[in-house]
Design a protein around this motif. Structure first.
Motif, PDB file in Angstrom:
ATOM      1  N   UNK A 146       0.839  -1.206   0.000  1.00 29.41           N
ATOM      2  CA  UNK A 146       0.000   0.000   0.000  1.00 29.41           C
ATOM      3  C   UNK A 146       0.871   1.252   0.000  1.00 29.41           C
ATOM      4  N   UNK A 147       1.924   1.222   0.794  1.00 28.95           N
ATOM      5  CA  UNK A 147       2.826   2.371   0.872  1.00 28.95           C
ATOM      6  C   UNK A 147       3.485   2.630  -0.477  1.00 28.95           C
ATOM      7  N   UNK A 148       3.890   1.555  -1.138  1.00 24.93           N
ATOM      8  CA  UNK A 148       4.523   1.705  -2.443  1.00 24.93           C
ATOM      9  C   UNK A 148       3.544   2.302  -3.454  1.00 24.93           C
ATOM     10  N   UNK A 149       2.312   1.826  -3.442  1.00 21.54           N
ATOM     11  CA  UNK A 149       1.304   2.352  -4.370  1.00 21.54           C
ATOM     12  C   UNK A 149       1.025   3.824  -4.078  1.00 21.54           C
ATOM     13  N   UNK A 150       0.957   4.170  -2.799  1.00 22.09           N
ATOM     14  CA  UNK A 150       0.689   5.560  -2.426  1.00 22.09           C
ATOM     15  C   UNK A 150       1.822   6.493  -2.837  1.00 22.09           C
ATOM     16  N   UNK A 151       3.066   6.033  -2.707  1.00 17.54           N
ATOM     17  CA  UNK A 151       4.176   6.898  -3.114  1.00 17.54           C
ATOM     18  C   UNK A 151       4.194   7.093  -4.629  1.00 17.54           C
ATOM     19  N   UNK A 152       3.778   6.072  -5.377  1.00 21.02           N
ATOM     20  CA  UNK A 152       3.645   6.240  -6.818  1.00 21.02           C
ATOM     21  C   UNK A 152       2.529   7.241  -7.135  1.00 21.02           C
ATOM     22  N   UNK A 153       1.437   7.152  -6.376  1.00 23.61           N
ATOM     23  CA  UNK A 153       0.335   8.097  -6.566  1.00 23.61           C
ATOM     24  C   UNK A 153       0.776   9.510  -6.231  1.00 23.61           C
ATOM     25  N   UNK A 154       1.576   9.644  -5.177  1.00 24.58           N
ATOM     26  CA  UNK A 154       2.114  10.960  -4.818  1.00 24.58           C
ATOM     27  C   UNK A 154       2.919  11.540  -5.974  1.00 24.58           C
ATOM     28  N   UNK A 155       3.752  10.731  -6.596  1.00 23.30           N
ATOM     29  CA  UNK A 155       4.534  11.193  -7.747  1.00 23.30           C
ATOM     30  C   UNK A 155       3.625  11.687  -8.864  1.00 23.30           C
ATOM     31  N   UNK A 156       2.530  10.970  -9.090  1.00 21.81           N
ATOM     32  CA  UNK A 156       1.603  11.354 -10.155  1.00 21.81           C
ATOM     33  C   UNK A 156       0.931  12.692  -9.845  1.00 21.81           C
ATOM     34  N   UNK A 269      -3.079  12.266   0.115  1.00 22.34           N
ATOM     35  CA  UNK A 269      -2.197  11.140  -0.182  1.00 22.34           C
ATOM     36  C   UNK A 269      -0.979  11.158   0.737  1.00 22.34           C
ATOM     37  N   UNK A 270      -0.413  12.326   0.961  1.00 23.14           N
ATOM     38  CA  UNK A 270       0.758  12.430   1.829  1.00 23.14           C
ATOM     39  C   UNK A 270       0.410  12.097   3.275  1.00 23.14           C
ATOM     40  N   UNK A 271      -0.803  12.440   3.686  1.00 21.57           N
ATOM     41  CA  UNK A 271      -1.248  12.048   5.030  1.00 21.57           C
ATOM     42  C   UNK A 271      -1.348  10.522   5.137  1.00 21.57           C
ATOM     43  N   UNK A 272      -1.877   9.888   4.087  1.00 23.70           N
ATOM     44  CA  UNK A 272      -1.976   8.427   4.089  1.00 23.70           C
ATOM     45  C   UNK A 272      -0.593   7.781   4.113  1.00 23.70           C
ATOM     46  N   UNK A 274       2.132   9.017   5.408  1.00 19.99           N
ATOM     47  CA  UNK A 274       2.664   9.169   6.767  1.00 19.99           C
ATOM     48  C   UNK A 274       2.046   8.149   7.713  1.00 19.99           C
ATOM     49  N   UNK A 275       0.723   7.931   7.576  1.00 20.08           N
ATOM     50  CA  UNK A 275       0.044   6.985   8.455  1.00 20.08           C
ATOM     51  C   UNK A 275       0.544   5.558   8.251  1.00 20.08           C
ATOM     52  N   UNK A 276       0.664   5.133   6.979  1.00 22.95           N
ATOM     53  CA  UNK A 276       1.159   3.788   6.700  1.00 22.95           C
ATOM     54  C   UNK A 276       2.609   3.634   7.162  1.00 22.95           C
ATOM     55  N   UNK A 277       3.414   4.654   6.879  1.00 21.32           N
ATOM     56  CA  UNK A 277       4.831   4.561   7.217  1.00 21.32           C
ATOM     57  C   UNK A 277       5.028   4.486   8.731  1.00 21.32           C
ATOM     58  N   UNK A 278       4.327   5.334   9.468  1.00 27.81           N
ATOM     59  CA  UNK A 278       4.488   5.350  10.921  1.00 27.81           C
ATOM     60  C   UNK A 278       3.971   4.076  11.577  1.00 27.81           C
ATOM     61  N   UNK A 279       3.090   3.340  10.879  1.00 27.69           N
ATOM     62  CA  UNK A 279       2.552   2.105  11.439  1.00 27.69           C
ATOM     63  C   UNK A 279       3.491   0.913  11.234  1.00 27.69           C
ATOM     64  N   UNK A 280       4.513   1.078  10.396  1.00 25.34           N
ATOM     65  CA  UNK A 280       5.433  -0.019  10.145  1.00 25.34           C
ATOM     66  C   UNK A 280       6.302  -0.287  11.365  1.00 25.34           C
ATOM     67  N   UNK A 281       6.523  -1.543  11.653  1.00 24.94           N
ATOM     68  CA  UNK A 281       7.328  -1.891  12.822  1.00 24.94           C
ATOM     69  C   UNK A 281       8.768  -1.442  12.701  1.00 24.94           C
ATOM     70  N   UNK A 282       9.265  -1.366  11.448  1.00 27.10           N
ATOM     71  CA  UNK A 282      10.658  -0.957  11.230  1.00 27.10           C
ATOM     72  C   UNK A 282      10.737   0.437  10.613  1.00 27.10           C
ATOM     73  N   UNK A 283       9.720   1.258  10.892  1.00 28.23           N
ATOM     74  CA  UNK A 283       9.655   2.602  10.287  1.00 28.23           C
ATOM     75  C   UNK A 283      10.902   3.427  10.609  1.00 28.23           C
TER      76      UNK A 283
END
Length: 283
Positions: A146-156, A269-272, A274-283
């Protein structure tokens, strides 16, 4: 911006992989070819970009693997095909740069242009020869995907934002070049893009109203406000005629509204992200 991870994942025993799949994807139909280590073709063909299509082709691949993994090379690192394939635990995915595919086609000498079967075979043969040295991408964690897809969307969204800013500046030059010096470099700041919506350059607004607008949009420095007011009072439109000027002004406002929509979606998108990234155990 958070970049998608580019880790080097080499199978512990690359030589144990006995089956190799070349995958050429498209919007409607995909083409695959399955070979063994001696380049013998075991299965190949087109299948539709549908749930049933993927179910069928994964079943065909599964029937050949006898409990082992299949190395699969695909000319992409995102999209529906990649998203599906990363969820299959017996597939080791190798994303491949399209520019490198073009190099393989040139070396093959089989002609330019799109040719799904040829491209799948070239990719598969390249994978057989080089799989021990190629980068794999077998990440299947949902949050990472999901994070990877969101960062691609951010680029778009960032690319769309740049396009609208360029179009706004081009539109300004059509009827009121003075505006570019005032807001052209500041379209990321809401106070200045909103200025283009609120104040018509064809009808000069009172300086105090403009100053109030800036203060209400968190522009506090008196020197900055004074400099902007000075430019505002000197702004002039080209002598194009009242009707044409009105058309140009409305087109400018339309572009600004579209820019604001893209900027709002980019912020979400950037808020999403941040949320996904901060939820990662190895963030």
């Amino acid at each position: 911006m958070i970049q998608a991870r580019d880790t080097q994942k080499i199978p512990h025993a690359a030589e144990e992989i006995k089956l190799f799949c070349g995958f050429d994807w498209a919007r409607r139909d995909h083409y695959f070819v399955l070979k063994d280590g001696s380049h013998k073709v075991l299965d190949e063909g087109y299948f539709p970009n549908t749930s049933a299509g993927f179910t069928d082709v994964l079943g065909r691949l599964d029937a050949h693997r006898e409990g082992g993994k299949i190395a699969l090379i695909i000319e992409a690192n995102r999209g529906s095909a990649t998203s599906v394939l990363t969820t299959v635990d017996w597939i080791t995915l190798y994303p491949f740069n399209p520019s490198k595919t073009r190099q393989l086609i040139e070396l093959d000498g089989s002609g330019c242009g799109k040719n799904d079967p040829r491209d799948s075979h070239l990719l598969c043969d390249h994978l057989i020869a080089n799989h021990a040295r190629l980068r794999t991408d077998d990440e299947s964690d949902d949050d990472i995907l999901c994070l990877r897809e969101l960062t691609q969307t951010e680029d778009e969204y960032i690319a769309e934002q740049t396009q609208f800013k360029n179009r706004i500046r081009a539109q300004i030059s059509q009827f009121c070049p003075d505006l570019d010096a005032m807001v052209g470099e500041k379209l990321d700041i809401k106070a200045y893009s909103d200025y283009l919506l609120k104040f018509d350059p064809c009808e000069l607004a009172p300086a105090e109203k403009v100053a109030e607008h800036l203060r209400n949009n968190y522009v506090r420095a008196q020197r900055v406000i004074a400099d902007f007011i000075e430019k505002h009072e000197a702004v002039g439109v080209l002598p194009l005629g009242a009707k044409l000027l009105k058309v140009h002004a409305e087109k400018l406002r339309s572009l600004v509204r579209q820019l604001h929509t893209v900027q709002e979606e980019l912020a979400k998108c950037q808020d999403e992200i941040a949320a996904y990234f901060n939820a990662l155990s190895n963030a």
